[in-house]
Design a protein around this motif. Structure first.
Motif, PDB file in Angstrom:
ATOM      1  N   TYR A 173       0.823  -1.217   0.000  1.00  0.00           N
ATOM      2  CA  TYR A 173       0.000   0.000   0.000  1.00  0.00           C
ATOM      3  C   TYR A 173       0.854   1.264   0.000  1.00  0.00           C
ATOM      4  O   TYR A 173       0.395   2.311  -0.441  1.00  0.00           O
ATOM      5  N   ASP A 174       2.073   1.213   0.519  1.00  0.00           N
ATOM      6  CA  ASP A 174       2.996   2.338   0.404  1.00  0.00           C
ATOM      7  C   ASP A 174       4.378   1.795   0.058  1.00  0.00           C
ATOM      8  O   ASP A 174       4.579   0.584  -0.076  1.00  0.00           O
ATOM      9  N   GLN A 175       5.341   2.675  -0.101  1.00  0.00           N
ATOM     10  CA  GLN A 175       6.661   2.258  -0.559  1.00  0.00           C
ATOM     11  C   GLN A 175       7.503   1.618   0.532  1.00  0.00           C
ATOM     12  O   GLN A 175       8.553   1.035   0.245  1.00  0.00           O
ATOM     13  N   PHE A 176       7.087   1.715   1.789  1.00  0.00           N
ATOM     14  CA  PHE A 176       7.883   1.178   2.886  1.00  0.00           C
ATOM     15  C   PHE A 176       7.429  -0.222   3.307  1.00  0.00           C
ATOM     16  O   PHE A 176       8.242  -1.040   3.725  1.00  0.00           O
ATOM     17  N   GLY A 177       6.123  -0.501   3.243  1.00  0.00           N
ATOM     18  CA  GLY A 177       5.620  -1.818   3.600  1.00  0.00           C
ATOM     19  C   GLY A 177       5.691  -2.140   5.067  1.00  0.00           C
ATOM     20  O   GLY A 177       5.849  -3.304   5.444  1.00  0.00           O
ATOM     21  N   ARG A 178       5.567  -1.112   5.924  1.00  0.00           N
ATOM     22  CA  ARG A 178       5.651  -1.331   7.378  1.00  0.00           C
ATOM     23  C   ARG A 178       4.322  -1.097   8.081  1.00  0.00           C
ATOM     24  O   ARG A 178       4.275  -1.055   9.305  1.00  0.00           O
ATOM     25  N   GLY A 179       3.247  -0.930   7.325  1.00  0.00           N
ATOM     26  CA  GLY A 179       1.949  -0.716   7.946  1.00  0.00           C
ATOM     27  C   GLY A 179       1.643   0.722   8.298  1.00  0.00           C
ATOM     28  O   GLY A 179       0.754   0.977   9.110  1.00  0.00           O
ATOM     29  N   GLY A 180       2.343   1.665   7.693  1.00  0.00           N
ATOM     30  CA  GLY A 180       2.092   3.080   7.969  1.00  0.00           C
ATOM     31  C   GLY A 180       3.023   3.632   9.031  1.00  0.00           C
ATOM     32  O   GLY A 180       3.567   2.889   9.864  1.00  0.00           O
ATOM     33  N   ALA A 181       3.179   4.970   9.022  1.00  0.00           N
ATOM     34  CA  ALA A 181       4.086   5.604   9.982  1.00  0.00           C
ATOM     35  C   ALA A 181       3.602   5.417  11.409  1.00  0.00           C
ATOM     36  O   ALA A 181       4.408   5.315  12.338  1.00  0.00           O
ATOM     37  N   ALA A 182       2.311   5.391  11.619  1.00  0.00           N
ATOM     38  CA  ALA A 182       1.737   5.199  12.955  1.00  0.00           C
ATOM     39  C   ALA A 182       0.991   3.870  13.063  1.00  0.00           C
ATOM     40  O   ALA A 182       0.054   3.744  13.844  1.00  0.00           O
ATOM     41  N   GLN A 183       1.395   2.890  12.246  1.00  0.00           N
ATOM     42  CA  GLN A 183       0.758   1.563  12.207  1.00  0.00           C
ATOM     43  C   GLN A 183      -0.743   1.663  11.893  1.00  0.00           C
ATOM     44  O   GLN A 183      -1.563   0.946  12.463  1.00  0.00           O
ATOM     45  N   GLN A 184      -1.086   2.567  10.931  1.00  0.00           N
ATOM     46  CA  GLN A 184      -2.499   2.746  10.611  1.00  0.00           C
ATOM     47  C   GLN A 184      -3.113   1.482  10.015  1.00  0.00           C
ATOM     48  O   GLN A 184      -4.273   1.177  10.258  1.00  0.00           O
ATOM     49  N   TRP A 185      -2.359   0.770   9.183  1.00  0.00           N
ATOM     50  CA  TRP A 185      -2.886  -0.456   8.568  1.00  0.00           C
ATOM     51  C   TRP A 185      -1.965  -1.649   8.820  1.00  0.00           C
ATOM     52  O   TRP A 185      -1.885  -2.583   8.032  1.00  0.00           O
ATOM     53  N   LEU A 186      -1.273  -1.637   9.946  1.00  0.00           N
ATOM     54  CA  LEU A 186      -0.445  -2.781  10.330  1.00  0.00           C
ATOM     55  C   LEU A 186      -1.342  -3.977  10.640  1.00  0.00           C
ATOM     56  O   LEU A 186      -2.233  -3.902  11.484  1.00  0.00           O
ATOM     57  N   THR A 187      -1.120  -5.088   9.955  1.00  0.00           N
ATOM     58  CA  THR A 187      -1.882  -6.307  10.199  1.00  0.00           C
ATOM     59  C   THR A 187      -1.006  -7.332  10.923  1.00  0.00           C
ATOM     60  O   THR A 187       0.207  -7.149  11.069  1.00  0.00           O
ATOM     61  N   ILE A 188      -1.633  -8.418  11.354  1.00  0.00           N
ATOM     62  CA  ILE A 188      -0.894  -9.438  12.096  1.00  0.00           C
ATOM     63  C   ILE A 188       0.186 -10.074  11.230  1.00  0.00           C
ATOM     64  O   ILE A 188       1.309 -10.324  11.688  1.00  0.00           O
ATOM     65  N   THR A 189      -0.133 -10.331   9.959  1.00  0.00           N
ATOM     66  CA  THR A 189       0.874 -10.943   9.092  1.00  0.00           C
ATOM     67  C   THR A 189       2.029  -9.984   8.814  1.00  0.00           C
ATOM     68  O   THR A 189       3.183 -10.414   8.697  1.00  0.00           O
ATOM     69  N   LEU A 190       1.735  -8.694   8.685  1.00  0.00           N
ATOM     70  CA  LEU A 190       2.809  -7.719   8.526  1.00  0.00           C
ATOM     71  C   LEU A 190       3.684  -7.667   9.780  1.00  0.00           C
ATOM     72  O   LEU A 190       4.926  -7.579   9.693  1.00  0.00           O
ATOM     73  N   TYR A 191       3.057  -7.706  10.929  1.00  0.00           N
ATOM     74  CA  TYR A 191       3.812  -7.692  12.182  1.00  0.00           C
ATOM     75  C   TYR A 191       4.641  -8.968  12.324  1.00  0.00           C
ATOM     76  O   TYR A 191       5.786  -8.939  12.792  1.00  0.00           O
ATOM     77  N   LEU A 192       4.072 -10.098  11.909  1.00  0.00           N
ATOM     78  CA  LEU A 192       4.807 -11.359  11.937  1.00  0.00           C
ATOM     79  C   LEU A 192       6.022 -11.286  11.008  1.00  0.00           C
ATOM     80  O   LEU A 192       7.120 -11.739  11.366  1.00  0.00           O
ATOM     81  N   TYR A 193       5.836 -10.725   9.832  1.00  0.00           N
ATOM     82  CA  TYR A 193       6.943 -10.591   8.879  1.00  0.00           C
ATOM     83  C   TYR A 193       8.044  -9.697   9.449  1.00  0.00           C
ATOM     84  O   TYR A 193       9.241  -9.978   9.287  1.00  0.00           O
ATOM     85  N   ASP A 194       7.645  -8.626  10.131  1.00  0.00           N
ATOM     86  CA  ASP A 194       8.635  -7.725  10.710  1.00  0.00           C
ATOM     87  C   ASP A 194       9.425  -8.407  11.835  1.00  0.00           C
ATOM     88  O   ASP A 194      10.645  -8.234  11.946  1.00  0.00           O
ATOM     89  N   ILE A 195       8.737  -9.196  12.659  1.00  0.00           N
ATOM     90  CA  ILE A 195       9.441  -9.894  13.750  1.00  0.00           C
ATOM     91  C   ILE A 195      10.392 -10.943  13.185  1.00  0.00           C
ATOM     92  O   ILE A 195      11.538 -11.081  13.637  1.00  0.00           O
ATOM     93  N   GLY A 196       9.925 -11.695  12.191  1.00  0.00           N
ATOM     94  CA  GLY A 196      10.748 -12.775  11.664  1.00  0.00           C
ATOM     95  C   GLY A 196      11.910 -12.301  10.818  1.00  0.00           C
ATOM     96  O   GLY A 196      13.045 -12.751  10.996  1.00  0.00           O
ATOM     97  N   TRP A 197      11.646 -11.376   9.874  1.00  0.00           N
ATOM     98  CA  TRP A 197      12.681 -10.969   8.926  1.00  0.00           C
ATOM     99  C   TRP A 197      13.226  -9.572   9.201  1.00  0.00           C
ATOM    100  O   TRP A 197      14.236  -9.186   8.604  1.00  0.00           O
ATOM    101  N   GLY A 198      12.566  -8.809  10.060  1.00  0.00           N
ATOM    102  CA  GLY A 198      13.091  -7.513  10.445  1.00  0.00           C
ATOM    103  C   GLY A 198      13.911  -7.586  11.714  1.00  0.00           C
ATOM    104  O   GLY A 198      15.026  -7.048  11.788  1.00  0.00           O
ATOM    105  N   GLN A 199      13.382  -8.272  12.727  1.00  0.00           N
ATOM    106  CA  GLN A 199      14.092  -8.440  13.989  1.00  0.00           C
ATOM    107  C   GLN A 199      14.854  -9.765  14.064  1.00  0.00           C
ATOM    108  O   GLN A 199      15.577  -9.991  15.030  1.00  0.00           O
TER     109      GLN A 199
END
Length: 345
Positions: free
Chosen positions: A262-288
């Motif tokens: 939905y945006d160029q960063f793919g992090r669910g928005g600057a204030a997590q406006q559209w952060l979903t569970i799968t996006l959060y899972l992806y961030d924990i697994g491949w970001g952290q």
């Protein structure tokens, strides 16, 4: 009176000798085994692949979720439910859970209503019906990344086509990317665009399987199109509706591509406006790079989907009547159909 002679008695036949037991040759035994075992051999590749690519990853993820996993050594330290407790204590998890349910409701409910309505229209005798039936499936063929890129530009805050058209009629620009509700609307629109046609064809196939004599008898009894739809069509769609609702629930709670692109960063928005569970899972697994916590979040999502699916199943069974047999029009239609069959006989 002259006596009538009795007919001569037939000579008694000796009982047949006992038959010797039949001995099956090796080829006959092989043919018998083939008849019994071949169906299982034909379907075994699916179950083998499912066990390798499905069951094993699920079981392995469950093991990892109870460990502090070390990616370098490929092993972990058992920590019990610490990973689950850590996930449940994070504010981002509850934000992602709220956003996921919001997008799920904004996409699944209108999607199913539209699919039922479009399927009912395509079930009627219209011109070029094959063209329209194939046309509703075209959005499903488009790659989800392409759909997300197109719609993210359509719903751009400053130069998007939607805001430009709204400005021409005197409506101010809508903050599609900054406001949580409007961002959920935009993402749900992408989901509806892709999946409505797919569900439409499934429901259309179920509608065409309904006995047409019910509709003919209902028409003779004076029932209109809407009454026939609510009393014959909808009750007959019960098994298909349960399937469509459950699959829409699974897909809606696992949404990833649309919010990711939905945006160029793919992090669910600057204030997590559209952060979903799968996006959060992806961030924990491949970001952290914490696979233990990512596995724990995956199992939490699995349990949520399981609970919501069971609730959907129970609610659908209560709202949709059994196979069209309890509706008044369905009973009338069945009686009229039986009458016509007796008269024709």
């Amino acid at each position: 009176m002259t006596a009538i002679a009795a007919p001569p008695r037939a000579p008694e036949q000796a009982p047949p000798p006992p038959r010797s037991p039949r001995v099956l040759s090796f080829s006959q035994r092989l043919s018998k085994w083939d008849l019994k075992l071949s169906p299982y051999l034909y379907i075994s590749p699916f179950f083998l692949l499912f066990a390798i690519t499905g069951l094993f990853p699920i079981a392995f993820t469950a093991v990892i979720s109870f460990q502090e996993w070390d990616l370098v050594r490929g092993e972990g330290t058992f920590v019990g439910f610490d990973q689950y407790i850590w996930i449940l204590q994070q504010p981002h998890f509850w934000t992602a859970l709220r956003n996921t349910f919001s997008i799920f409701l904004l996409s699944s409910v209108p999607q199913l209503v539209a699919a039922v309505a479009i399927a009912a229209l395509l079930d009627r005798n219209i011109r070029a019906k094959t063209f329209w039936r194939m046309g509703v499936l075209l959005p499903y063929v488009v790659a989800p990344v392409a759909v997300a890129l197109i719609f993210s530009n359509l719903f751009a805050d400053r130069f998007g086509l939607v805001n430009t058209l709204l400005g021409n009629v005197g409506i101010g620009p809508i903050p599609w990317h900054t406001d949580p509700f409007w961002s959920h609307i935009a993402i749900a629109t992408m989901v509806n665009f892709r999946w409505t046609g797919y569900n439409t064809l499934i429901l259309l196939a179920a509608m065409q399987a309904v006995n047409r004599e019910y509709y003919e008898a209902a028409t003779v009894d004076g029932a209109g199109a809407f009454r026939q739809f609510t009393s014959i069509t909808l009750p007959s769609l019960k098994p298909t509706l349960i399937f469509v609702i459950i699959t829409a629930t699974i897909g809606g709670l696992q949404i990833f591509d649309e919010p990711r692109m939905y945006d160029q960063f793919g992090r669910g928005g600057a204030a997590q406006q559209w952060l979903t569970i799968t996006l959060y899972l992806y961030d924990i697994g491949w970001g952290q790079w914490n696979f233990g916590r990512a596995a724990a979040l995956a199992w939490i999502l699995f349990l949520i989907i399981l609970v919501i699916g069971l609730i959907n199943l129970l609610v659908t069974r209560r709202l949709v009547r059994d196979d069209g047999r309890r509706g008044a029009i369905s009973r009338t239609a069945a009686r009229a159909a039986r009458r016509r069959r007796k008269e024709s006989a």
